[in-house]
Design a protein around this motif. Structure first.
Motif, PDB file in Angstrom:
ATOM      1  N   UNK A  80      -6.670 -12.936  20.270  1.00 58.25           N
ATOM      2  CA  UNK A  80      -5.835 -13.729  21.165  1.00 58.25           C
ATOM      3  C   UNK A  80      -6.564 -13.899  22.498  1.00 58.25           C
ATOM      4  N   UNK A  81      -6.608 -15.113  23.070  1.00 59.73           N
ATOM      5  CA  UNK A  81      -7.325 -15.332  24.325  1.00 59.73           C
ATOM      6  C   UNK A  81      -6.767 -14.527  25.505  1.00 59.73           C
ATOM      7  N   UNK A  82      -5.519 -14.092  25.423  1.00 63.02           N
ATOM      8  CA  UNK A  82      -4.908 -13.320  26.514  1.00 63.02           C
ATOM      9  C   UNK A  82      -4.630 -11.873  26.130  1.00 63.02           C
ATOM     10  N   UNK A  83      -4.264 -11.637  24.880  1.00 64.18           N
ATOM     11  CA  UNK A  83      -3.786 -10.323  24.465  1.00 64.18           C
ATOM     12  C   UNK A  83      -4.822  -9.503  23.693  1.00 64.18           C
ATOM     13  N   UNK A  84      -6.047  -9.965  23.602  1.00 69.52           N
ATOM     14  CA  UNK A  84      -7.060  -9.205  22.883  1.00 69.52           C
ATOM     15  C   UNK A  84      -6.894  -9.317  21.376  1.00 69.52           C
ATOM     16  N   UNK A  85      -7.461  -8.352  20.662  1.00 66.06           N
ATOM     17  CA  UNK A  85      -7.506  -8.431  19.193  1.00 66.06           C
ATOM     18  C   UNK A  85      -6.396  -7.610  18.550  1.00 66.06           C
ATOM     19  N   UNK A  86      -5.756  -8.224  17.554  1.00 63.70           N
ATOM     20  CA  UNK A  86      -4.776  -7.547  16.712  1.00 63.70           C
ATOM     21  C   UNK A  86      -5.266  -7.606  15.272  1.00 63.70           C
ATOM     22  N   UNK A  87      -5.311  -6.453  14.607  1.00 63.25           N
ATOM     23  CA  UNK A  87      -5.671  -6.385  13.191  1.00 63.25           C
ATOM     24  C   UNK A  87      -4.523  -5.722  12.450  1.00 63.25           C
ATOM     25  N   UNK A  88      -3.985  -6.413  11.461  1.00 68.81           N
ATOM     26  CA  UNK A  88      -2.779  -5.953  10.770  1.00 68.81           C
ATOM     27  C   UNK A  88      -3.050  -5.687   9.302  1.00 68.81           C
ATOM     28  N   UNK A  89      -2.638  -4.509   8.829  1.00 62.91           N
ATOM     29  CA  UNK A  89      -2.790  -4.088   7.445  1.00 62.91           C
ATOM     30  C   UNK A  89      -1.455  -3.495   6.986  1.00 62.91           C
ATOM     31  N   UNK A  90      -1.393  -3.016   5.740  1.00 60.26           N
ATOM     32  CA  UNK A  90      -0.155  -2.377   5.291  1.00 60.26           C
ATOM     33  C   UNK A  90      -0.399  -1.550   4.033  1.00 60.26           C
ATOM     34  N   UNK A  91       0.486  -0.583   3.801  1.00 64.09           N
ATOM     35  CA  UNK A  91       0.505   0.205   2.565  1.00 64.09           C
ATOM     36  C   UNK A  91       1.844  -0.017   1.893  1.00 64.09           C
ATOM     37  N   UNK A  92       1.857  -0.029   0.553  1.00 64.71           N
ATOM     38  CA  UNK A  92       3.102  -0.309  -0.142  1.00 64.71           C
ATOM     39  C   UNK A  92       3.102   0.271  -1.547  1.00 64.71           C
ATOM     40  N   UNK A  93       4.298   0.536  -2.039  1.00 68.55           N
ATOM     41  CA  UNK A  93       4.510   0.921  -3.424  1.00 68.55           C
ATOM     42  C   UNK A  93       4.737  -0.328  -4.275  1.00 68.55           C
ATOM     43  N   UNK A  94       4.261  -0.270  -5.518  1.00 72.94           N
ATOM     44  CA  UNK A  94       4.507  -1.351  -6.479  1.00 72.94           C
ATOM     45  C   UNK A  94       5.293  -0.766  -7.646  1.00 72.94           C
ATOM     46  N   UNK A  95       6.421  -1.401  -7.965  1.00 70.85           N
ATOM     47  CA  UNK A  95       7.368  -0.855  -8.921  1.00 70.85           C
ATOM     48  C   UNK A  95       7.359  -1.622 -10.245  1.00 70.85           C
ATOM     49  N   UNK A  96       7.849  -0.955 -11.272  1.00 70.63           N
ATOM     50  CA  UNK A  96       8.001  -1.573 -12.585  1.00 70.63           C
ATOM     51  C   UNK A  96       9.239  -2.472 -12.613  1.00 70.63           C
ATOM     52  N   UNK A  97       9.124  -3.718 -13.037  1.00 68.69           N
ATOM     53  CA  UNK A  97      10.333  -4.531 -13.221  1.00 68.69           C
ATOM     54  C   UNK A  97      11.077  -4.124 -14.498  1.00 68.69           C
ATOM     55  N   UNK A  98      10.340  -3.619 -15.468  1.00 70.75           N
ATOM     56  CA  UNK A  98      10.906  -3.113 -16.730  1.00 70.75           C
ATOM     57  C   UNK A  98       9.788  -2.354 -17.453  1.00 70.75           C
ATOM     58  N   UNK A  99      10.117  -1.699 -18.534  1.00 67.81           N
ATOM     59  CA  UNK A  99       9.125  -0.912 -19.282  1.00 67.81           C
ATOM     60  C   UNK A  99       8.118  -1.856 -19.936  1.00 67.81           C
ATOM     61  N   UNK A 100       6.808  -1.654 -19.721  1.00 67.53           N
ATOM     62  CA  UNK A 100       5.824  -2.629 -20.205  1.00 67.53           C
ATOM     63  C   UNK A 100       5.502  -2.552 -21.695  1.00 67.53           C
ATOM     64  N   UNK A 101       5.615  -1.409 -22.332  1.00 66.87           N
ATOM     65  CA  UNK A 101       5.309  -1.211 -23.762  1.00 66.87           C
ATOM     66  C   UNK A 101       3.966  -1.824 -24.178  1.00 66.87           C
ATOM     67  N   UNK A 102       2.909  -1.354 -23.525  1.00 68.56           N
ATOM     68  CA  UNK A 102       1.564  -1.832 -23.870  1.00 68.56           C
ATOM     69  C   UNK A 102       1.163  -1.319 -25.256  1.00 68.56           C
ATOM     70  N   UNK A 103       0.416  -2.129 -25.965  1.00 67.94           N
ATOM     71  CA  UNK A 103      -0.153  -1.703 -27.243  1.00 67.94           C
ATOM     72  C   UNK A 103      -1.296  -0.719 -27.005  1.00 67.94           C
ATOM     73  N   UNK A 104      -1.441   0.232 -27.924  1.00 70.06           N
ATOM     74  CA  UNK A 104      -2.557   1.183 -27.814  1.00 70.06           C
ATOM     75  C   UNK A 104      -3.899   0.480 -27.933  1.00 70.06           C
TER      76      UNK A 104
END
Length: 434
Positions: A80-104
């Motif tokens: 920002x020309x007046x407020x200097x530098x801002x760097x934004x990141x984040x951490x998050x959980x990712x959830x299952x919408x339903x059971x995936x039942x992957x094939x072996x």
């Protein structure tokens, strides 16, 4: 001379507001403007005070705001020309919408993190880079995370995905910003295979899954110039898993960031080149401008020492008290960088923490703080707060002026301080009675 009459039922208060007088409380040098308009009553000494001279204001860092569970995840790096530098990141959980039942026999094709956004604050020409890390320590959905917490401490510093992107902004055929954009980051096969070949017990429910796969930290890399911030639709971020079984076409499954996911933003600010760098976090020199920035950026400390005089006043009732701040629209460059729609004025408590003044409990419309584009001001009603000072139930320890959307907005504003040509203004209408 302008006369304004204010009546309350029962003849308890009849107040007249006249020429501007310096605020000095009910015992200071003021001038009786009222007459006994009711027979046998000594209530009617109504006065008006307008103070600008002794209010002081200073810009401070705002580095301990609560940031968890935002409506939008702000992401990217912006100088920002007046407020200097801002760097934004984040951490998050990712959830299952339903059971995936992957094939072996499932074989991984790819794992891709998809981050969807619609809004950009800054430029759309500077390339940026994103790095992704896997969390090895869990986030707590019920915890209250402050902006001082660094989620990267929950990783092992191993990059599991990296991509370059340039923020885009496109409008639809009607000129509206309705076209979503995507940042896609391919993760390494180790992450994909971990998910594809998870034990069924690790996917029986989300509690088990989050213990198995704790989430991701998505990190923006700081830029030396230019840049912009994108506003991710927090609950539209997906982790896609693409795979196939034998000679079948590619199959897919997704894990999602939902309202039940722990979601913790992280903001880094570098004020080395900020306009206010020499005056930040100190009260030795008062600048003519003050700076309010969300994302754990800056807040303004306001001291109104003359309010102490009201604490010694007796036989006085506050009819209305307002505190007004003037925006510097030229410095703010509001056409390129939108200003906040609303600010909050918080009182400072004895332990240094913040609290809303009692006026905010009546209603937000009464409390104020909404930007008035007609005269470029933010005005707050502090009538009840000043009355509480007068009654001795509240101490005058000053105020903090902050953004109303501190964790999910980038809108900042430059305001005129008390040393400017349009200083901070305290107006009080009060009635003195015997």
């Amino acid at each position: 001379m302008i006369h304004k009459y204010f009546f309350k039922p029962g003849g308890v208060v009849i107040a007249l507001a006249l020429t501007l007088l310096m605020l000095g409380g009910c015992k200071k040098n003021d001038e009786s403007l009222g007459l006994d308009l009711l027979p046998g009553s000594n209530l009617l000494n109504a006065r008006y005070s307008n103070e600008t001279g002794t209010i002081s204001s200073y810009t401070f860092t705002d580095n301990k705001i609560r940031v968890d569970k935002p409506g939008f995840n702000i992401f990217g790096s912006f100088n920002d020309p007046l407020f200097g530098r801002t760097t934004a990141s984040f951490a998050a959980q990712f959830r299952l919408p339903y059971y995936p039942s992957y094939s072996q026999n499932a074989v991984l094709d790819s794992a891709v993190l998809s981050l969807v956004y619609r809004k950009v604050y800054g430029d759309t020409i500077t390339p940026q880079q994103v790095k992704v890390y896997k969390l090895v320590e869990p986030l707590n959905f019920d915890a209250q995370y402050l902006s001082s917490f660094d989620p990267k401490t929950l990783t092992n510093d191993t990059v599991v995905g990296m991509a370059d992107f340039t923020p885009k902004f496109r409008t639809d055929s009607t000129g509206q910003d309705t076209i979503v954009q995507e940042i896609a980051v391919r993760l390494n096969d180790e992450v994909g295979n971990q998910l594809l070949h998870a034990d069924s017990l690790d996917m029986v429910n989300n509690e088990a899954f989050l213990n198995f796969f704790k989430g991701l930290y998505v990190e923006s890399q700081p830029l030396q110039s230019g840049g912009g911030l994108v506003f991710l639709k927090a609950h539209a971020s997906l982790l896609h898993l693409y795979y196939h079984v034998a000679d079948t076409d590619s199959l897919s499954f997704y894990y999602q960031l939902t309202t039940n996911s722990a979601d913790v933003p992280y903001f880094e600010h570098d004020y080395t080149n900020a306009w206010f760098a020499d005056h930040l976090n100190q009260e030795d020199v008062e600048d003519s401008l003050i700076f309010v920035q969300p994302t754990g950026g800056t807040k303004v400390k306001i001291d109104v020492p003359s309010l102490d005089s009201w604490a010694d006043s007796t036989n006085c009732m506050i009819n209305k008290a307002t505190l007004t701040f003037h925006a510097d629209t030229t410095m703010s460059d509001f056409r390129q960088y939108p200003m906040p729609n609303q600010l909050f004025l918080k009182i400072i408590k004895e332990d240094g923490s913040e609290a809303f003044p009692i006026d905010s409990q009546l209603s937000l419309s009464y409390y104020g703080g909404v930007y008035n584009s007609t005269d470029a001001t933010y005005t707050f009603n502090i009538t009840q707060h000043l009355q509480a000072i007068l009654d001795g139930t509240v101490q005058n320890l000053g105020f903090y002026l902050v953004s109303a959307t501190r964790k999910e907005s980038a809108d900042r504003v430059v305001l005129k301080g008390s040393k400017s040509s349009q200083p901070i203004q305290l107006e009080v209408n009060y009635t003195r009675y015997k």
